[in-house]
Design a protein around this motif. Structure first.
Motif, short mmCIF file in Angstrom:
data_model
loop_
_atom_site.label_atom_id
_atom_site.label_comp_id
_atom_site.label_asym_id
_atom_site.label_seq_id
_atom_site.Cartn_x
_atom_site.Cartn_y
_atom_site.Cartn_z
N GLN A 5 0.84 -1.19 0.00
CA GLN A 5 0.00 0.00 0.00
C GLN A 5 0.88 1.24 0.00
O GLN A 5 1.97 1.24 0.58
N SER A 108 -13.81 -8.52 9.27
CA SER A 108 -14.53 -8.22 8.05
C SER A 108 -15.65 -9.22 7.82
O SER A 108 -15.66 -10.32 8.37
N MET A 119 -18.98 -8.71 -1.77
CA MET A 119 -18.85 -7.38 -1.18
C MET A 119 -18.22 -7.60 0.20
O MET A 119 -18.70 -8.42 0.98
N ARG A 120 -17.13 -6.88 0.45
CA ARG A 120 -16.42 -7.03 1.73
C ARG A 120 -16.56 -5.74 2.53
O ARG A 120 -16.28 -4.65 2.02
N SER A 162 -13.37 -0.13 5.35
CA SER A 162 -13.31 -0.34 3.90
C SER A 162 -14.54 -1.09 3.40
O SER A 162 -15.15 -1.86 4.13
N VAL A 164 -15.23 -3.19 -0.21
CA VAL A 164 -14.52 -3.68 -1.39
C VAL A 164 -15.47 -4.57 -2.18
O VAL A 164 -16.17 -5.42 -1.61
N LEU A 165 -15.49 -4.42 -3.49
CA LEU A 165 -16.30 -5.30 -4.37
C LEU A 165 -15.35 -6.27 -5.04
O LEU A 165 -14.34 -5.88 -5.60
#
Length: 165
Positions: A5, A108, A119-120, A162, A164-165
């Motif tokens: 990152q 998560s 989806m996360r 977050s 995320v997809l």
């Protein structure tokens, strides 16, 4: 899970000296904007996945995050004087090392949206082992107040949410 990152931090500070202070006729604002500071993060995590249903999964992860900080070590100081009297003093000392790390805790939930699209929704807390920046001391000096100081330490700890997809 291992990935690199890159994060950007911009420090923006300002000091307001009110009208009437040290006989100045109007309010004065001093603005300081440091250039962008880039940090590189390499988190290494181990996740445990629990299946709640066919569509929903829950994960908990722990790990270590190695961080390289692009700051330069050293000190920065400047004074602002009005009528031969220092009204604003800013001293900053960076004491961090360029390579350090910390521990992560991640939670998560994954939701299966059909056709293997997920989806996360995630949360991560990072606790640094060392402080990223040392002490920042800001003082406003006058005849009546010669010791107004403020010290700040940037630990580098953070929380992250977050989707995320």
């Amino acid at each position: 899970m291992v990935y690199l990152q890159k994060k950007n931090t911009i420090l923006n500070e300002f000091a307001v000296i009110p009208a009437g202070f040290n006989d100045i006729p109007r309010q004065v604002v001093f603005d300081e904007l440091d250039s962008p500071n880039w940090t590189y993060h390499l988190p290494i995590a181990v996740d445990y996945v629990a299946r709640i249903s066919d569509e929903v999964y829950f994960t908990i992860g722990v790990g270590y995050e190695l961080i390289h900080c692009g700051f330069t070590e050293g000190t920065d100081e400047f004074d602002v004087s009005i009528n031969n009297s220092v009204v604003y003093n800013n001293f900053f000392e960076e004491t961090q090392q360029s390579l350090f790390g910390g521990y992560n805790l991640e939670l998560s939930t994954f939701v299966n949206l059909k056709n293997d699209f997920f989806m996360r929704f995630g949360y991560k807390y990072h606790a640094n082992i060392a402080n990223i920046a040392g002490s920042r001391i800001i003082a406003i000096d006058s005849v009546n107040n010669t010791s107004a100081t403020s010290g700040h330490i940037w630990t580098g700890n953070y929380s992250e949410f977050s989707i995320v997809l």
